[in-house]
Design a protein around this motif. Structure first.
Motif, PDB file in Angstrom:
ATOM      1  N   LYS A  61       9.608  -0.418   8.964  1.00 55.44           N
ATOM      2  CA  LYS A  61       8.338  -0.381   9.701  1.00 55.44           C
ATOM      3  C   LYS A  61       7.270   0.326   8.876  1.00 55.44           C
ATOM      4  O   LYS A  61       6.124  -0.118   8.797  1.00 55.44           O
ATOM      5  CB  LYS A  61       8.530   0.326  11.044  1.00 55.44           C
ATOM      6  N   GLU A  62       7.660   1.417   8.242  1.00 52.89           N
ATOM      7  CA  GLU A  62       6.725   2.152   7.398  1.00 52.89           C
ATOM      8  C   GLU A  62       6.313   1.315   6.184  1.00 52.89           C
ATOM      9  O   GLU A  62       5.137   1.278   5.806  1.00 52.89           O
ATOM     10  CB  GLU A  62       7.357   3.457   6.922  1.00 52.89           C
ATOM     11  N   GLU A  64       6.183  -1.885   6.039  1.00 55.65           N
ATOM     12  CA  GLU A  64       5.358  -3.003   6.515  1.00 55.65           C
ATOM     13  C   GLU A  64       3.873  -2.673   6.404  1.00 55.65           C
ATOM     14  O   GLU A  64       3.052  -3.546   6.117  1.00 55.65           O
ATOM     15  CB  GLU A  64       5.731  -3.338   7.961  1.00 55.65           C
ATOM     16  N   GLU A  65       3.543  -1.399   6.610  1.00 49.88           N
ATOM     17  CA  GLU A  65       2.157  -0.959   6.500  1.00 49.88           C
ATOM     18  C   GLU A  65       1.575  -1.244   5.124  1.00 49.88           C
ATOM     19  O   GLU A  65       0.396  -1.496   4.976  1.00 49.88           O
ATOM     20  CB  GLU A  65       2.084   0.560   6.726  1.00 49.88           C
ATOM     21  N   TYR A  66       2.418  -1.184   4.105  1.00 49.75           N
ATOM     22  CA  TYR A  66       1.937  -1.305   2.728  1.00 49.75           C
ATOM     23  C   TYR A  66       2.097  -2.706   2.147  1.00 49.75           C
ATOM     24  O   TYR A  66       1.672  -2.952   1.032  1.00 49.75           O
ATOM     25  CB  TYR A  66       2.670  -0.287   1.842  1.00 49.75           C
ATOM     26  N   TYR A  69      -1.314  -4.142   1.684  1.00 51.62           N
ATOM     27  CA  TYR A  69      -2.202  -3.039   1.308  1.00 51.62           C
ATOM     28  C   TYR A  69      -3.385  -3.512   0.461  1.00 51.62           C
ATOM     29  O   TYR A  69      -3.223  -4.218  -0.521  1.00 51.62           O
ATOM     30  CB  TYR A  69      -1.401  -1.993   0.532  1.00 51.62           C
ATOM     31  N   ARG A  76      -8.252   1.332   6.371  1.00 53.09           N
ATOM     32  CA  ARG A  76      -7.231   2.077   5.626  1.00 53.09           C
ATOM     33  C   ARG A  76      -7.789   3.443   5.207  1.00 53.09           C
ATOM     34  O   ARG A  76      -7.117   4.461   5.306  1.00 53.09           O
ATOM     35  CB  ARG A  76      -6.797   1.269   4.401  1.00 53.09           C
ATOM     36  N   LYS A  79      -7.949   5.694   8.261  1.00 56.97           N
ATOM     37  CA  LYS A  79      -6.610   6.141   8.647  1.00 56.97           C
ATOM     38  C   LYS A  79      -6.103   7.200   7.679  1.00 56.97           C
ATOM     39  O   LYS A  79      -5.534   8.207   8.084  1.00 56.97           O
ATOM     40  CB  LYS A  79      -5.638   4.951   8.676  1.00 56.97           C
ATOM     41  N   GLN A  80      -6.331   7.013   6.400  1.00 52.50           N
ATOM     42  CA  GLN A  80      -5.878   7.969   5.395  1.00 52.50           C
ATOM     43  C   GLN A  80      -6.606   9.301   5.555  1.00 52.50           C
ATOM     44  O   GLN A  80      -6.015  10.366   5.429  1.00 52.50           O
ATOM     45  CB  GLN A  80      -6.102   7.395   3.996  1.00 52.50           C
TER      46      GLN A  80
END
Length: 85
Positions: A61-62, A64-66, A69, A76, A79-80
């Protein structure tokens, strides 16, 4: 729920090793009338398997975020920034 049989203090004091404890656990579940019909779903090895699968799902899942990217994506950057704060 996954049942496990831990070593007792007597087992620890008597230096019962992990391999022997796992074998005793397996024999317990296989011989117990209430557990023998689903002994393959009980015990420390099964618990390890389930926890490892959960950890893999969390990592996937983690990751998948990237996968998509894009460093220039404004969402992004927001969020960062929030994660940094």
């Amino acid at each position: 729920y996954i049942g496990v049989v831990n070593r007792s203090q007597k087992d620890i004091d008597g230096k019962k090793d992990i391999k022997a404890a796992l074998e005793a656990e397996r024999k317990f579940f296989l011989s117990h009338p209430g557990y023998r019909h689903f002994a393959d779903k009980m015990g420390t090895p099964r618990l390890q398997q389930v926890l490892n699968q959960a950890q893999l799902l969390a990592l996937d899942k983690e990751a998948e975020e990237y996968r998509g990217y894009r460093p220039d994506d404004p969402s992004r950057k927001t969020k960062q920034l929030l994660q940094s704060v």
